[in-house]
Design a protein around this motif. Structure first.
Motif, PDB file in Angstrom:
ATOM      1  N   THR A   9       0.817  -1.219   0.000  1.00 50.60           N
ATOM      2  CA  THR A   9       0.000   0.000   0.000  1.00 50.60           C
ATOM      3  C   THR A   9       0.851   1.269   0.000  1.00 50.60           C
ATOM      4  O   THR A   9       0.342   2.347  -0.312  1.00 50.60           O
ATOM      5  CB  THR A   9      -0.959   0.033   1.202  1.00 50.60           C
ATOM      6  OG1 THR A   9      -0.228   0.152   2.421  1.00 50.60           O
ATOM      7  CG2 THR A   9      -1.830  -1.216   1.241  1.00 50.60           C
ATOM      8  N   PHE A  69      -5.905   1.906   0.620  1.00 51.03           N
ATOM      9  CA  PHE A  69      -6.018   0.468   0.901  1.00 51.03           C
ATOM     10  C   PHE A  69      -6.961  -0.167  -0.122  1.00 51.03           C
ATOM     11  O   PHE A  69      -8.175  -0.014  -0.029  1.00 51.03           O
ATOM     12  CB  PHE A  69      -6.559   0.255   2.318  1.00 51.03           C
ATOM     13  CG  PHE A  69      -6.525  -1.173   2.789  1.00 51.03           C
ATOM     14  CD1 PHE A  69      -5.388  -1.677   3.396  1.00 51.03           C
ATOM     15  CD2 PHE A  69      -7.629  -2.007   2.620  1.00 51.03           C
ATOM     16  CE1 PHE A  69      -5.358  -2.999   3.834  1.00 51.03           C
ATOM     17  CE2 PHE A  69      -7.608  -3.317   3.058  1.00 51.03           C
ATOM     18  CZ  PHE A  69      -6.469  -3.820   3.664  1.00 51.03           C
ATOM     19  N   GLU A  71      -9.147  -2.588  -1.089  1.00 50.01           N
ATOM     20  CA  GLU A  71      -9.851  -3.652  -0.371  1.00 50.01           C
ATOM     21  C   GLU A  71     -10.386  -4.723  -1.317  1.00 50.01           C
ATOM     22  O   GLU A  71     -10.937  -4.423  -2.374  1.00 50.01           O
ATOM     23  CB  GLU A  71     -11.015  -3.053   0.423  1.00 50.01           C
ATOM     24  CG  GLU A  71     -11.749  -4.068   1.279  1.00 50.01           C
ATOM     25  CD  GLU A  71     -13.014  -3.527   1.893  1.00 50.01           C
ATOM     26  OE1 GLU A  71     -13.499  -4.147   2.860  1.00 50.01           O
ATOM     27  OE2 GLU A  71     -13.543  -2.513   1.414  1.00 50.01           O
ATOM     28  N   TYR A 196      -1.165  -7.841   2.605  1.00 46.54           N
ATOM     29  CA  TYR A 196      -0.987  -6.392   2.515  1.00 46.54           C
ATOM     30  C   TYR A 196       0.222  -5.943   3.328  1.00 46.54           C
ATOM     31  O   TYR A 196       0.515  -6.503   4.388  1.00 46.54           O
ATOM     32  CB  TYR A 196      -2.207  -5.659   3.065  1.00 46.54           C
ATOM     33  CG  TYR A 196      -3.452  -5.719   2.215  1.00 46.54           C
ATOM     34  CD1 TYR A 196      -3.713  -4.745   1.249  1.00 46.54           C
ATOM     35  CD2 TYR A 196      -4.379  -6.739   2.393  1.00 46.54           C
ATOM     36  CE1 TYR A 196      -4.867  -4.790   0.483  1.00 46.54           C
ATOM     37  CE2 TYR A 196      -5.539  -6.792   1.624  1.00 46.54           C
ATOM     38  CZ  TYR A 196      -5.774  -5.810   0.681  1.00 46.54           C
ATOM     39  OH  TYR A 196      -6.919  -5.865  -0.084  1.00 46.54           O
ATOM     40  N   THR A 198       1.285  -2.420   5.117  1.00 45.40           N
ATOM     41  CA  THR A 198       0.827  -1.070   5.467  1.00 45.40           C
ATOM     42  C   THR A 198       1.931  -0.343   6.231  1.00 45.40           C
ATOM     43  O   THR A 198       2.699  -0.968   6.972  1.00 45.40           O
ATOM     44  CB  THR A 198      -0.454  -1.104   6.323  1.00 45.40           C
ATOM     45  OG1 THR A 198      -0.198  -1.788   7.559  1.00 45.40           O
ATOM     46  CG2 THR A 198      -1.579  -1.801   5.578  1.00 45.40           C
ATOM     47  N   PRO A 202      -2.500  -1.328  10.598  1.00 45.76           N
ATOM     48  CA  PRO A 202      -3.447  -1.510   9.498  1.00 45.76           C
ATOM     49  C   PRO A 202      -4.803  -0.870   9.729  1.00 45.76           C
ATOM     50  O   PRO A 202      -5.473  -0.439   8.784  1.00 45.76           O
ATOM     51  CB  PRO A 202      -3.569  -3.033   9.399  1.00 45.76           C
ATOM     52  CG  PRO A 202      -2.284  -3.548   9.944  1.00 45.76           C
ATOM     53  CD  PRO A 202      -1.920  -2.602  11.036  1.00 45.76           C
ATOM     54  N   SER A 205      -5.456   2.391   8.124  1.00 45.86           N
ATOM     55  CA  SER A 205      -5.754   2.381   6.692  1.00 45.86           C
ATOM     56  C   SER A 205      -7.211   2.048   6.432  1.00 45.86           C
ATOM     57  O   SER A 205      -7.834   2.619   5.534  1.00 45.86           O
ATOM     58  CB  SER A 205      -4.860   1.367   5.968  1.00 45.86           C
ATOM     59  OG  SER A 205      -3.504   1.759   6.022  1.00 45.86           O
ATOM     60  N   ALA A 209      -9.082  -3.872   7.865  1.00 46.10           N
ATOM     61  CA  ALA A 209      -7.837  -4.295   7.212  1.00 46.10           C
ATOM     62  C   ALA A 209      -7.273  -5.552   7.861  1.00 46.10           C
ATOM     63  O   ALA A 209      -6.800  -6.457   7.176  1.00 46.10           O
ATOM     64  CB  ALA A 209      -6.806  -3.173   7.273  1.00 46.10           C
TER      65      ALA A 209
END
Length: 236
Positions: A9, A69, A71, A196, A198, A202, A205, A209
């Motif tokens: 990210t 983020f 998703e 992910y 970050t 998280p 974000s 997450a």
């Protein structure tokens, strides 16, 4: 070979090319939207929107950060939705890729129970109760192509390949990113096929997450037990 995404990210610019590519490949209609005072649009995932770039403004160590983020479904290694469904014709994992897939048979399941079982709040239902979400572009993957979102990403934020290679790449990037963002983390890397990275906690974000640890180990047995216990208490 089990597949996985690695999404860095810190490289995402929120161009939303992945959102558009997902819509195009799956031939999904656009959402009717309105100006909500944010570039994040539409407002949420839906039966017709499998991917959504979340955007958050937050202050960390007295500095303003705009966090993005992208998703999507995490394609869990032990999917709570699949365990809760208990119907391999409705929700199943492709043994060749690891993609967690939903069929039209999901309309016969208790949709709200399936949605509630997901620690990332991903599945969405149509008016008739059929469930939908990201399918890893499984048809593309089986034909040697990258998922549409990965193919269109211009910055290298989104990556896809064999899971062991994606985990290695994730670990390498984490070491690099921590030089600038010491608090950077990989999100639930041992539990999912969508890993992910970050730069901070998280949850800054996006609220979903990271999975609730209590939910991550959910199995069909524990899901059923969770439903039966209240009844047991009432019956004494």
């Amino acid at each position: 070979m089990d597949k996985a995404f690695f999404i860095d990210t810190t490289l995402c610019t929120a161009c939303r090319g992945c959102q558009v590519a997902c819509k195009q490949w799956h031939n999904l209609p656009a959402e009717i939207t309105k100006n909500r005072g944010t570039y994040e649009n539409p407002a949420d995932l839906s039966f017709n929107t499998y991917k959504l770039v979340r955007m958050r403004e937050t202050v960390v160590d007295n500095r303003l950060h705009w966090l993005f983020f992208p998703e999507q479904c995490r394609h869990c290694l032990s999917p709570p939705c699949q365990d809760t469904a208990g119907d391999p014709g409705a929700i199943y994992t492709d043994p060749a890729t690891g993609a967690v897939l939903y069929s039209a048979e999901t309309r016969f399941l208790k949709a709200d129970d399936i949605i509630a079982s997901c620690p990332y709040n991903i599945p969405r239902k149509s008016e008739d109760g059929t469930l939908a979400k990201c399918d890893m572009c499984n048809d593309r993957v089986h034909n040697g192509l990258l998922p549409a979102c990965v193919q269109t990403c211009p910055t290298g934020s989104m990556n896809f390949g064999d899971r062991d290679k994606m985990r290695k790449l994730a670990d390498q990037r984490l070491a690099e990113v921590r030089k600038k963002f010491p608090k950077a983390v990989l999100v639930d890397p041992d539990d999912v096929r969508v890993i992910y990275l970050t730069p901070f906690d998280p949850k800054l974000s996006f609220e979903h997450a990271r999975a609730d640890a209590a939910e991550m180990g959910l199995t069909r047995h524990s899901a059923l037990r969770k439903r039966i216990l209240p009844l047991t208490a009432i019956l004494g």
